[in-house]
Enzyme design. Sequence first.
Site, mmCIF file in Angstrom:
data_model
loop_
_atom_site.group_PDB
_atom_site.id
_atom_site.type_symbol
_atom_site.label_atom_id
_atom_site.label_comp_id
_atom_site.label_asym_id
_atom_site.label_seq_id
_atom_site.Cartn_x
_atom_site.Cartn_y
_atom_site.Cartn_z
ATOM 1 N N ARG A 43 59.934 83.465 37.443
ATOM 2 C CA ARG A 43 60.211 82.050 37.185
ATOM 3 C C ARG A 43 61.513 81.872 36.412
ATOM 4 O O ARG A 43 61.789 82.606 35.468
ATOM 5 C CB ARG A 43 59.062 81.419 36.400
ATOM 6 C CG ARG A 43 57.774 81.383 37.174
ATOM 7 C CD ARG A 43 56.771 80.436 36.581
ATOM 8 N NE ARG A 43 56.267 80.785 35.284
ATOM 9 C CZ ARG A 43 55.129 81.432 35.058
ATOM 10 N NH1 ARG A 43 54.384 81.828 36.057
ATOM 11 N NH2 ARG A 43 54.740 81.682 33.837
ATOM 12 N N ASP A 75 49.461 76.970 40.228
ATOM 13 C CA ASP A 75 49.147 78.303 40.730
ATOM 14 C C ASP A 75 48.034 78.891 39.877
ATOM 15 O O ASP A 75 48.271 79.259 38.742
ATOM 16 C CB ASP A 75 50.405 79.174 40.679
ATOM 17 C CG ASP A 75 50.308 80.428 41.527
ATOM 18 O OD1 ASP A 75 49.231 80.679 42.106
ATOM 19 O OD2 ASP A 75 51.309 81.158 41.603
ATOM 20 N N HIS A 80 54.449 87.275 37.562
ATOM 21 C CA HIS A 80 54.712 85.870 37.884
ATOM 22 C C HIS A 80 55.721 85.284 36.903
ATOM 23 O O HIS A 80 56.638 84.563 37.305
ATOM 24 C CB HIS A 80 53.410 85.059 37.846
ATOM 25 C CG HIS A 80 52.606 85.155 39.103
ATOM 26 N ND1 HIS A 80 52.473 84.105 39.963
ATOM 27 C CD2 HIS A 80 51.892 86.180 39.637
ATOM 28 C CE1 HIS A 80 51.712 84.469 40.981
ATOM 29 N NE2 HIS A 80 51.340 85.720 40.801
ATOM 30 N N ALA A 97 45.672 87.263 49.599
ATOM 31 C CA ALA A 97 46.233 87.920 48.419
ATOM 32 C C ALA A 97 47.496 88.694 48.774
ATOM 33 O O ALA A 97 47.575 89.313 49.834
ATOM 34 C CB ALA A 97 45.193 88.860 47.814
ATOM 35 N N ARG A 98 48.462 88.636 47.885
ATOM 36 C CA ARG A 98 49.704 89.405 47.980
ATOM 37 C C ARG A 98 50.521 89.094 49.232
ATOM 38 O O ARG A 98 51.301 89.911 49.691
ATOM 39 C CB ARG A 98 49.426 90.907 47.905
ATOM 40 C CG ARG A 98 48.747 91.360 46.643
ATOM 41 C CD ARG A 98 49.670 91.226 45.488
ATOM 42 N NE ARG A 98 49.124 91.884 44.307
ATOM 43 C CZ ARG A 98 49.742 91.898 43.158
ATOM 44 N NH1 ARG A 98 50.897 91.318 43.022
ATOM 45 N NH2 ARG A 98 49.197 92.478 42.120
ATOM 46 N N THR A 117 46.730 78.166 36.026
ATOM 47 C CA THR A 117 45.292 77.948 35.835
ATOM 48 C C THR A 117 44.592 79.182 35.278
ATOM 49 O O THR A 117 43.440 79.103 34.883
ATOM 50 C CB THR A 117 44.626 77.534 37.157
ATOM 51 O OG1 THR A 117 44.835 78.569 38.123
ATOM 52 C CG2 THR A 117 45.191 76.209 37.663
ATOM 53 N N ALA A 118 45.290 80.301 35.243
ATOM 54 C CA ALA A 118 44.703 81.544 34.718
ATOM 55 C C ALA A 118 44.761 81.566 33.202
ATOM 56 O O ALA A 118 45.632 80.946 32.594
ATOM 57 C CB ALA A 118 45.464 82.750 35.268
#
Length: 184
Positions: A56, A85, A52, A11-12, A35-36
């Site tokens: 982009r 992702d 996120h 993570a991170r 996917t979230a």
Amino acid sequence: MGKVILVTGPARSGKSEWAETLAIQSGKTVVYVATATENPADTEWQKRIQEHQKRRPSDWLTLLVPVQLSDTLADAKPNTCLLVDSLGTWVANLLEQDQDTWKNTQAEFLETVELVAADLVFVAEETGWGVIPAYPLGRLFRDRLGSLIRQLGAICQPVYLVTGGHVLNLSVLGTPLPSSQNLI
């Protein structure tokens, strides 16, 4: 088959940023496959999603694909680069599947990856570097994701590990393990 890349790490660590860099470097039209799922009641989760989104480029198409990942990959056009992702979130979204259904889902996913003409960049979390989870669902998640990453890593070229803000090309530095048919 297009180029298939795996970016993994804790993570991170910077794995999503590295994956985004690789997608840009492809020179192709980038499709970001998230996917979230959004949850307006969870402000911390929404903030992560927004972070996120801010990184982009505005010309990237974003697809929300919490479950039907194989179908989305199969529909990809050759002149695109799909950045997925993340695989950990996808696995978590499918934890209710029984073992046989999961094995079929995983097999379909891996078969689809090998047939896609588009470039694919996958982001996956490394979860098995610590204590074994004390609860069954945590162990199931860790085992399924670890198995999926291992099998996907066997067909990806290259495979990157991002940790501590550094990128390691495991395809250059490592030696692949023989494939195993007994993975979950």
